[in-house]
Design a protein around this motif. Structure first.
Motif, PDB file in Angstrom:
ATOM      1  N   ALA A 134       0.828  -1.210   0.000  1.00 47.28           N
ATOM      2  CA  ALA A 134       0.000   0.000   0.000  1.00 47.28           C
ATOM      3  C   ALA A 134       0.861   1.258   0.000  1.00 47.28           C
ATOM      4  CB  ALA A 134      -0.927  -0.007   1.212  1.00 47.28           C
ATOM      5  N   ALA A 135       1.946   1.232   0.764  1.00 51.23           N
ATOM      6  CA  ALA A 135       2.826   2.397   0.826  1.00 51.23           C
ATOM      7  C   ALA A 135       3.526   2.635  -0.508  1.00 51.23           C
ATOM      8  CB  ALA A 135       3.861   2.205   1.933  1.00 51.23           C
ATOM      9  N   LEU A 136       4.036   1.578  -1.112  1.00 47.28           N
ATOM     10  CA  LEU A 136       4.754   1.727  -2.374  1.00 47.28           C
ATOM     11  C   LEU A 136       3.829   2.181  -3.493  1.00 47.28           C
ATOM     12  CD1 LEU A 136       7.085  -1.417  -2.253  1.00 47.28           C
ATOM     13  CD2 LEU A 136       7.740   0.954  -1.922  1.00 47.28           C
ATOM     14  N   ALA A 137       2.647   1.600  -3.545  1.00 45.58           N
ATOM     15  CA  ALA A 137       1.713   1.949  -4.608  1.00 45.58           C
ATOM     16  C   ALA A 137       1.173   3.372  -4.450  1.00 45.58           C
ATOM     17  CB  ALA A 137       0.562   0.948  -4.638  1.00 45.58           C
ATOM     18  N   GLY A 138       0.968   3.787  -3.220  1.00 41.86           N
ATOM     19  CA  GLY A 138       0.324   5.079  -2.986  1.00 41.86           C
ATOM     20  C   GLY A 138       1.261   6.249  -2.812  1.00 41.86           C
ATOM     21  N   HIS A 139       2.544   5.974  -2.553  1.00 40.83           N
ATOM     22  CA  HIS A 139       3.465   7.074  -2.211  1.00 40.83           C
ATOM     23  C   HIS A 139       4.803   6.941  -2.919  1.00 40.83           C
ATOM     24  CE1 HIS A 139       0.620   8.414   0.844  1.00 40.83           C
ATOM     25  NE2 HIS A 139       0.451   7.134   1.092  1.00 40.83           N
ATOM     26  N   ASP A 140       4.748   6.476  -4.158  1.00 45.57           N
ATOM     27  CA  ASP A 140       5.953   6.259  -4.947  1.00 45.57           C
ATOM     28  C   ASP A 140       6.762   7.547  -5.097  1.00 45.57           C
ATOM     29  OD1 ASP A 140       7.846   5.146  -6.627  1.00 45.57           O
ATOM     30  OD2 ASP A 140       6.540   5.087  -8.386  1.00 45.57           O
ATOM     31  N   ARG A 141       6.108   8.646  -5.442  1.00 49.47           N
ATOM     32  CA  ARG A 141       6.811   9.907  -5.654  1.00 49.47           C
ATOM     33  C   ARG A 141       7.518  10.372  -4.386  1.00 49.47           C
ATOM     34  NH1 ARG A 141       9.296  12.473  -9.366  1.00 49.47           N
ATOM     35  NH2 ARG A 141       7.537  12.194 -10.805  1.00 49.47           N
ATOM     36  N   PHE A 142       6.842  10.278  -3.241  1.00 47.55           N
ATOM     37  CA  PHE A 142       7.441  10.688  -1.971  1.00 47.55           C
ATOM     38  C   PHE A 142       8.713   9.890  -1.701  1.00 47.55           C
ATOM     39  CE2 PHE A 142       8.085   9.892   2.547  1.00 47.55           C
ATOM     40  CZ  PHE A 142       8.075  11.171   3.081  1.00 47.55           C
ATOM     41  N   ILE A 143       8.637   8.570  -1.880  1.00 47.48           N
ATOM     42  CA  ILE A 143       9.785   7.711  -1.584  1.00 47.48           C
ATOM     43  C   ILE A 143      10.923   8.005  -2.553  1.00 47.48           C
ATOM     44  CG2 ILE A 143      10.576   5.322  -1.383  1.00 47.48           C
ATOM     45  CD1 ILE A 143       7.595   4.593  -0.792  1.00 47.48           C
TER      46      ILE A 143
END
Length: 348
Positions: free
Chosen positions: A100-109
């Protein structure tokens, strides 16, 4: 095809390598997060591309640690909620939360991991202070600290912390910042350390009064090491009361300028760096060594110079605490250390 290219480039391999390191140093939760991230990395194509196309050494750049801090930062913000719940121990679906984190916050990471980490780990201050005790036995003088890669300057306040160094009490016994590494071997010299000046440099100094800065520093602490988090919070609070002096600039140029200034008699200048040289390219490391050697060549017993390094070996097999003293120019390995200073195997 995409996953095969990433594996060839070592993207997921670097996450798995760092997972093994985390497990070996006592952080199984962080290891599980990194292992899951390696499995799920294709869900974050921007982040995967940063890993895949990284120009330099991913391990030396601590790319997996940057990634881990980005995930921790999201968890601290409870974004997404499933990730926050995982970090609070409310469920154990690591793959689901990481996906969920990778799919939803790719740009942030992807944005986060392109910035050099600044952990400013105060646990390393124990090793540095132990080295300064050795310095005191060589030169019975107060010290003026010159730290390169100082970040928020928390280790410039090392004389304001309380220590237990293999049974030797040191520092300020009333300090809220208490550091007691697991100690193997003989105790360091029970010699007083007097810091009469402390100044550092960083390409992008961190401000301990800035909430976002403090949040970033906290994110770099492993989520399953709460004692480190509490110690960092205490060190940041102390830094707000006793602000360290950290200049903005290139480390080698700054150090050259500081060492070119007249050295007062009756004090020992101590160059300090911890987990810094891995971020310097070979040319910069050569300039650093030459700058120190040139200053050491004119050092005297009344105006001595020492260099204290807490750094990985070239093969990243161990972290060594080294000291080079001038005017004699002798280098000694004082200890092998845990990367965050949690354990010190003292050679003396």
């Amino acid at each position: 095809m995409f996953e095969k290219a990433l594996d060839t480039d070592g993207a997921t391999g670097e996450l798995r390598r760092q997972a093994r390191v985390a497990r070996a140093i006592g952080s199984p939760f962080v290891a599980a997060v990194l292992e899951s991230s390696a499995r799920q990395l294709q869900r974050a194509p921007l982040t995967a591309a940063v890993f895949a196309h990284w120009a330099g050494d991913r391990a030396a750049a601590a790319l997996a640690m940057r990634f881990n801090a980005a995930i921790h930062a999201l968890a601290r913000r409870d974004t997404p909620a499933r990730l926050g719940a995982l970090y609070r121990g409310e469920h154990d679906d690591v793959d689901g939360a990481i996906a969920a984190a990778l799919a939803g916050h790719d740009r942030f990471i992807a944005d986060w991991i392109q910035h050099v980490p600044q952990t400013n780990e105060v646990g390393r201050a124990a090793a540095i202070l132990a080295a300064l005790k050795v310095v005191r036995t060589c030169f019975d003088l107060p010290v003026a600290l010159l730290e390169i890669g100082a970040s928020a300057g928390l280790n410039l306040n090392l004389h304001r912390y309380a220590y237990d160094l293999g049974g030797v009490a040191a520092g300020d016994p009333d300090s809220a910042v208490r550091i007691a590494p697991d100690w193997v071997g003989p105790a360091p010299p029970d010699a007083p350390v007097e810091v009469i000046a402390a100044r550092g440099v960083d390409l992008a100094p961190l401000d301990p009064t800035d909430a976002a800065t403090c949040e970033r520093l906290m994110a770099f602490v492993f989520a399953d090491q709460p004692a480190r988090s509490r110690r960092l919070e205490s060190a940041l609070a102390l830094a707000r009361c006793s602000p360290p002096l950290v200049d903005r600039g290139d480390a080698v140029a700054w150090l050259r300028d500081r060492l070119a200034e007249p050295a007062p008699a009756g004090r020992c200048r101590a160059i300090v760096h911890s987990m810094v040289t891995q971020y310097l390219d070979p040319a910069a490391r050569a300039r650093l060594d030459a700058t120190v050697a040139a200053a050491g060549a004119v050092a005297t017993s009344e105006r001595p110079l020492v260099r204290i390094g807490f750094e990985w070996t070239a093969d990243r097999a161990a972290v060594l605490l080294k000291i080079t003293s001038y005017p004699d120019g002798i280098t000694r390995v004082l200890a092998e250390c845990h990367p965050y200073g949690a354990a010190i195997s003292w050679r003396g």
